[in-house]
Design a protein around this motif. Structure first.
Motif, short mmCIF file in Angstrom:
data_model
loop_
_atom_site.label_atom_id
_atom_site.label_comp_id
_atom_site.label_asym_id
_atom_site.label_seq_id
_atom_site.Cartn_x
_atom_site.Cartn_y
_atom_site.Cartn_z
N ASN A 1 -11.79 -45.08 43.05
CA ASN A 1 -10.87 -43.95 43.29
C ASN A 1 -9.46 -44.27 42.85
O ASN A 1 -8.50 -43.66 43.30
CB ASN A 1 -10.89 -43.57 44.78
CG ASN A 1 -10.47 -44.75 45.67
OD1 ASN A 1 -10.19 -45.84 45.18
ND2 ASN A 1 -10.43 -44.51 46.97
N LYS B 1 -8.25 -44.04 39.70
CA LYS B 1 -7.81 -43.40 38.46
C LYS B 1 -7.72 -41.89 38.60
O LYS B 1 -7.96 -41.15 37.63
CB LYS B 1 -8.77 -43.78 37.32
CG LYS B 1 -8.78 -45.27 37.02
CD LYS B 1 -9.62 -45.61 35.81
CE LYS B 1 -9.57 -47.09 35.49
NZ LYS B 1 -10.35 -47.44 34.28
N ARG C 1 -11.41 -38.33 38.12
CA ARG C 1 -12.21 -39.51 37.75
C ARG C 1 -13.04 -40.00 38.95
O ARG C 1 -14.19 -40.44 38.78
CB ARG C 1 -11.28 -40.61 37.27
CG ARG C 1 -11.99 -41.88 36.81
CD ARG C 1 -12.87 -41.64 35.59
NE ARG C 1 -13.49 -42.89 35.17
CZ ARG C 1 -12.92 -43.73 34.31
NH1 ARG C 1 -11.73 -43.46 33.78
NH2 ARG C 1 -13.54 -44.85 33.97
N THR C 2 -12.48 -39.89 40.14
CA THR C 2 -13.22 -40.29 41.34
C THR C 2 -14.46 -39.44 41.51
O THR C 2 -15.55 -39.95 41.80
CB THR C 2 -12.33 -40.15 42.59
OG1 THR C 2 -11.20 -41.02 42.46
CG2 THR C 2 -13.11 -40.53 43.85
N ILE D 1 -16.09 -37.81 39.20
CA ILE D 1 -17.04 -38.16 38.12
C ILE D 1 -17.77 -39.45 38.47
O ILE D 1 -18.99 -39.57 38.30
CB ILE D 1 -16.30 -38.30 36.77
CG1 ILE D 1 -15.77 -36.93 36.33
CG2 ILE D 1 -17.22 -38.89 35.71
CD1 ILE D 1 -14.89 -36.99 35.09
N ASN D 2 -17.02 -40.44 38.97
CA ASN D 2 -17.63 -41.72 39.34
C ASN D 2 -18.66 -41.56 40.45
O ASN D 2 -19.73 -42.17 40.42
CB ASN D 2 -16.55 -42.71 39.78
CG ASN D 2 -15.65 -43.14 38.63
OD1 ASN D 2 -16.00 -42.96 37.46
ND2 ASN D 2 -14.51 -43.71 38.95
#
Length: 470
Positions: free
Chosen positions: A300, A302, A306-307, A309-310
């Motif tokens: 978490n 970025k 992005r979190t 998506i991860n």
């Protein structure tokens, strides 16, 4: 060989246990005995893939030594990449080859490549993940390489965890190879834990599982809303008591031989959100993905997008880990969706409620387990229609009593109480409930559980653990 079999209970385990105690304080001899026993245990269930386990042990052992002796960052990274590719290659070929070929052929509309007759090696999803964690942590210099190949082999093949985990990280297992402590109290704790796990599997999971199989074995036209709900509630309980029962037995066996294995469950069905559920369910797998994949993707750190998506990537991987089919991928995506939704604000709203958050969590889990159990996306959607639109599906050629016995309903009720409800109430109502542990009353209770479990094992047909398929 499985823990809930007569050959394991009355032959394998007593022999290994006695030999281990005869070895006394000689850790080298005890490790050799446990390694030999573990290889026999594995070969008993999967003799044709014994070579694969041995090759995996040797390859990761050699790569570990190479990485440890090499000082240049590039060479260490190369060894790590080779190790990860080798382990993923084993997993990919044996578990996912036919899935990808079948998907490719369907996309192309014709047979581009032929599928192969590939059987899934026992425990491959577990020992390959352990191997990768060993190499990754070694690359990060969290410890030195294991120089003794027999100790490395025992880490890989230790029979309590080889087939269904827990996924033990080497850094947690390393010191126990030579410095573990054994005592009568730890041994007694292990036996008690094993008996409880055996009872979970044999008394509750297998009984509910037979009802689940009967309902899901019906023609869809005979499944009404009531039967669909009974099936998924029973399956949710079956899955928990089957897998947590195995994990209890694995932890108990570890303690009997002086090892402390990681806990895999913490009453997941009392979770207040899906995020909370994944802190409680299959903990060793969740922590593996969090540490080695989620953090590697940036976690978490970025930004929010992005979190999200991860998280989505993690749950697609979680679905794939459980099985090579679109049903498991859908199950993973489904859970990932709610994990993201809770981060977007749903989680905070749910925390303001007392009952709704638990109802929400159970409903989401039931929908997800339907994908998990049915095995066909289209058929799953038909079952979900019956669950959530029951007034449209009321006809059935079978009465509930023909498919589900009163004993099964009673065990389901006991199972619901045993998912954490009873434990929470006992602590709140009477602190004296804790005194039951290690008491004479508990000893008698465990003896009765063991006797009843053995009686059921003798009189019923063999039932494999569900997670042996993963």
């Amino acid at each position: 060989m499985v823990f809930s079999s007569m050959i394991f209970l009355w032959a394998f385990l007593p022999i290994v246990f006695i030999l281990d105690k005869i070895a006394g304080k000689s850790r080298k001899l005890q490790n050799l005995i446990l390694l030999a026993a573990s290889l026999v245990f594995y070969a008993w269930g999967e003799p044709r893939y014994m070579w694969l386990l041995l090759v995996s042990i040797l390859a990761n052992y050699v790569l570990g030594l190479v990485m440890d002796k090499t000082q240049t960052a590039g060479a260490r990274r190369t060894a790590l990449i080779l190790g990860i590719l080798a382990n993923l290659g084993i997993l990919g070929y044996y578990k996912y080859f036919n899935f990808f070929i079948n998907t490719l052929n369907k996309v192309a509309g014709r047979e581009l490549l032929s599928m192969k007759d590939i059987a899934l090696p026992l425990g491959v999803s577990f020992f390959t993940f352990q191997a990768m964690s060993y190499l990754i942590d070694l690359y990060k210099k969290k410890y030195g390489a294991q120089k003794n190949i027999l100790n490395m082999a025992l880490y890989f093949a230790f029979f309590p965890k080889i087939t269904q985990g827990p996924i033990e990280k080497y850094r947690d297992f390393e010191k126990q190879l030579n410095e573990r402590k054994q005592s009568l109290s730890l041994m007694g704790e292990g036996i008690r834990r094993f008996v409880y796990g055996l009872a979970k599997k044999v008394i509750i999971a297998d009984a509910l599982g037979s009802c689940v199989d009967r309902i899901y074995g019906l023609d869809l036209a005979n499944v009404n809303g009531v039967l669909a709900w009974i099936a998924i509630i029973f399956y949710s309980l079956q899955l928990y008591y089957d897998f947590s029962g195995y994990s209890d037995m694995a932890v108990g066996l570890g303690k009997m031989f002086g090892f402390t294995l990681v806990e895999n469950f913490n009453y997941p069905y009392i979770a207040s959100t899906i995020t909370d559920f994944w802190r409680r369910w299959h903990i060793s797998l969740t922590s593996w993905f969090r540490e080695y994949l989620y953090f590697s993707l940036g976690g978490n750190r970025k930004g929010k997008l992005r979190t999200y998506i991860n998280i989505s990537i993690i749950f697609v991987a979680t679905g794939l880990w459980h099985g090579a089919s679109w049903d498991f991928i859908c199950w993973g995506v489904f859970h990932g969706f709610f994990m993201v939704l809770e981060r977007l604000g749903l989680g905070k709203l749910l925390e303001k409620t007392k009952v709704i958050k638990h109802v929400y969590t159970i409903l989401v889990l039931c929908v997800g387990w339907t994908f998990f159990r049915v095995g066909d996306v289209g058929l799953t959607l038909q079952y979900l229609k019956r669950m959530f639109l029951p007034w449209m599906y009321t006809a059935s050629g079978f009465a509930v009593q023909e498919l589900v016995t009163n004993r099964a309903f009673f065990l389901a009720a006991c199972g619901i109480l045993g998912c954490g409800v009873l434990q929470k109430c006992a602590v709140k109502i009477s602190p004296r409930a804790e005194k039951f542990k290690n008491s004479t009353a508990e000893l008698i209770f465990c003896m009765l559980l063991l006797a009843y479990s053995v009686m059921l094992m003798v009189s019923s047909t063999y039932s494999a653990f569900i997670y042996m398929n993963f």
